[in-house]
Design a protein around this motif. Structure first.
Motif, PDB file in Angstrom:
ATOM      1  N   VAL A  69     -37.673 -19.574 105.494  1.00  0.00           N
ATOM      2  CA  VAL A  69     -38.840 -19.134 106.259  1.00  0.00           C
ATOM      3  C   VAL A  69     -39.099 -17.671 105.925  1.00  0.00           C
ATOM      4  O   VAL A  69     -38.181 -16.845 105.960  1.00  0.00           O
ATOM      5  CB  VAL A  69     -38.623 -19.287 107.778  1.00  0.00           C
ATOM      6  CG1 VAL A  69     -39.856 -18.797 108.543  1.00  0.00           C
ATOM      7  CG2 VAL A  69     -38.321 -20.733 108.136  1.00  0.00           C
ATOM      8  N   TYR A  70     -40.339 -17.365 105.608  1.00  0.00           N
ATOM      9  CA  TYR A  70     -40.735 -15.978 105.349  1.00  0.00           C
ATOM     10  C   TYR A  70     -41.319 -15.439 106.659  1.00  0.00           C
ATOM     11  O   TYR A  70     -42.526 -15.455 106.892  1.00  0.00           O
ATOM     12  CB  TYR A  70     -41.725 -15.925 104.193  1.00  0.00           C
ATOM     13  CG  TYR A  70     -41.139 -16.521 102.925  1.00  0.00           C
ATOM     14  CD1 TYR A  70     -40.258 -15.801 102.131  1.00  0.00           C
ATOM     15  CD2 TYR A  70     -41.427 -17.843 102.561  1.00  0.00           C
ATOM     16  CE1 TYR A  70     -39.688 -16.360 100.989  1.00  0.00           C
ATOM     17  CE2 TYR A  70     -40.864 -18.402 101.420  1.00  0.00           C
ATOM     18  CZ  TYR A  70     -40.001 -17.665 100.646  1.00  0.00           C
ATOM     19  OH  TYR A  70     -39.436 -18.218  99.513  1.00  0.00           O
ATOM     20  N   PHE A  71     -40.401 -14.989 107.507  1.00  0.00           N
ATOM     21  CA  PHE A  71     -40.711 -14.713 108.899  1.00  0.00           C
ATOM     22  C   PHE A  71     -41.808 -13.661 109.067  1.00  0.00           C
ATOM     23  O   PHE A  71     -42.623 -13.726 109.987  1.00  0.00           O
ATOM     24  CB  PHE A  71     -39.434 -14.257 109.613  1.00  0.00           C
ATOM     25  CG  PHE A  71     -39.498 -14.338 111.108  1.00  0.00           C
ATOM     26  CD1 PHE A  71     -39.308 -15.549 111.761  1.00  0.00           C
ATOM     27  CD2 PHE A  71     -39.738 -13.209 111.874  1.00  0.00           C
ATOM     28  CE1 PHE A  71     -39.364 -15.635 113.142  1.00  0.00           C
ATOM     29  CE2 PHE A  71     -39.790 -13.281 113.257  1.00  0.00           C
ATOM     30  CZ  PHE A  71     -39.598 -14.498 113.891  1.00  0.00           C
ATOM     31  N   HIS A  72     -41.841 -12.691 108.177  1.00  0.00           N
ATOM     32  CA  HIS A  72     -42.786 -11.578 108.329  1.00  0.00           C
ATOM     33  C   HIS A  72     -43.996 -11.696 107.397  1.00  0.00           C
ATOM     34  O   HIS A  72     -44.817 -10.781 107.352  1.00  0.00           O
ATOM     35  CB  HIS A  72     -42.071 -10.252 108.081  1.00  0.00           C
ATOM     36  CG  HIS A  72     -40.946  -9.997 109.053  1.00  0.00           C
ATOM     37  ND1 HIS A  72     -41.154  -9.667 110.369  1.00  0.00           N
ATOM     38  CD2 HIS A  72     -39.594 -10.081 108.887  1.00  0.00           C
ATOM     39  CE1 HIS A  72     -39.985  -9.522 110.978  1.00  0.00           C
ATOM     40  NE2 HIS A  72     -39.028  -9.781 110.106  1.00  0.00           N
ATOM     41  N   ALA A  73     -44.110 -12.797 106.666  1.00  0.00           N
ATOM     42  CA  ALA A  73     -45.282 -12.997 105.813  1.00  0.00           C
ATOM     43  C   ALA A  73     -46.495 -13.298 106.685  1.00  0.00           C
ATOM     44  O   ALA A  73     -46.378 -13.962 107.717  1.00  0.00           O
ATOM     45  CB  ALA A  73     -45.034 -14.139 104.839  1.00  0.00           C
TER      46      ALA A  73
END
Length: 328
Positions: A69-73
């Motif tokens: 998961v690219y949490f801050h994208a």
């Protein structure tokens, strides 16, 4: 240079990209892979979203986030004249996916070998290995405890999040303050989009999450944006391959011509069972359906019905949306 690869390897996100044009502020950012603590936080939020509380019992459903998961994208678009905002993040997409689990049945309660009910396009698919294991248990008359299996394909019905003056709601046709009006045809101006004389002022391709489903396939959610002097165009795509079971592609296209008060949205959900590919004259080799190779093939998959709260073609008035009833 593959910027997504750079982010993965460095562990740090590059500078945020952005542009201000015709009263729009558009920003995007890629992200490192989520940390363990961020994944734990997300897992708790997903479980809460999927849990039903009533007076007699609490029906808790444990959900795990995707492997990556690219949490801050993110991608955000803010229109200053009407206080109208769009946003696309992994958290928003996965919370909408988790919410659908409130309405799914336990897997062993279903008579269908592939799904245990379906709600807004979220259902439980089984891998080939899982089908074989179930068949073996049934043959040997082995009884297994009734357990809930979540949608491990992460097939979210998310099509973007909208807000008025900062009050965010997902665009699921139920709680959003944005009034998406159903249309009879697409409002996307293809001539404007394909005008090669217009320069591209901003382009980005942002990965939100991905998972190899324990080597049984691949799922990826991404969002792309292209900004030109006269318009912007967004494509959010969920691509799914469950090896020898299913191919799925869900596209949300959003278009706006600067100066127009309407933003247009086209939705197309396509899928086919693996055993249908030959009949559709499509390749049935797994390698042909890897994410990097199949972009020209997904448009040949048959369209499937959208959830009742979503329309194939719709538009929203970005300047006069406050206080209206939602129509999708």
């Amino acid at each position: 240079i593959d910027q997504n690869k750079q982010v993965k390897e460095s562990g740090e996100a590059p500078a945020v990209a952005g542009i201000e044009i015709r009263n729009w502020k558009i920003k995007s950012g890629k992200s490192r892979i989520s940390s363990e603590s961020e994944c734990d936080l997300l897992a708790r939020q997903l479980q809460e979203a999927a849990t039903i509380f009533d007076e007699t019992k609490t029906n808790t459903k444990r959900l795990n986030p995707p492997e990556i998961v690219y949490f801050h994208a993110f991608l955000t678009l803010n229109y200053s004249d009407g206080g109208f905002n769009f946003s696309f993040t992994a958290r928003e997409a996965l919370l909408e996916w988790a919410d659908a689990h409130k309405y799914l049945l336990c897997s062993n309660a279903s008579t269908n070998e592939n799904t245990c009910n379906d709600y807004r396009g979220v259902s439980i698919k089984k891998s080939v290995d899982a089908k074989l294991w179930k068949s073996k248990n049934d043959h040997l008359n082995i009884k297994v405890k009734d357990e809930f299996n979540y949608d491990w394909t992460y097939s979210t019905p998310f099509v973007g999040a909208a807000s008025i003056n900062g009050s965010t709601n997902t665009c699921n046709g139920a709680t959003t303050t944005a009034t998406w009006q159903k249309r009879d045809e697409s409002g996307i101006n293809m001539a404007m989009l394909t005008d090669k004389s217009e320069p591209i002022l901003m382009y980005d391709d942002i990965l939100l999450y991905e998972d190899d489903m324990h080597d049984n396939g691949d799922v990826q959610l991404s969002v792309k944006i292209r900004v030109m002097p006269k318009c912007f165009y967004i494509l959010m795509r969920l691509f799914l391959r469950v090896d020898h079971v299913l191919i799925r592609c869900r596209d949300a296209r959003i278009f706006h011509a600067f100066g127009d008060k309407q933003v247009y949205r086209d939705l197309a959900w396509r899928e086919a069972n693996w055993n249908e590919l030959n009949q559709l004259r499509l390749p049935n080799e797994v390698v042909a359906w890897t994410h990097d190779r199949c972009q020209a093939l997904v448009g040949k998959l048959p369209l499937v019905e959208l959830p009742s709260d979503l329309s194939q073609y719709s538009s929203v008035d970005i300047a006069h949306n406050i206080g209206q009833d939602n129509i999708t």
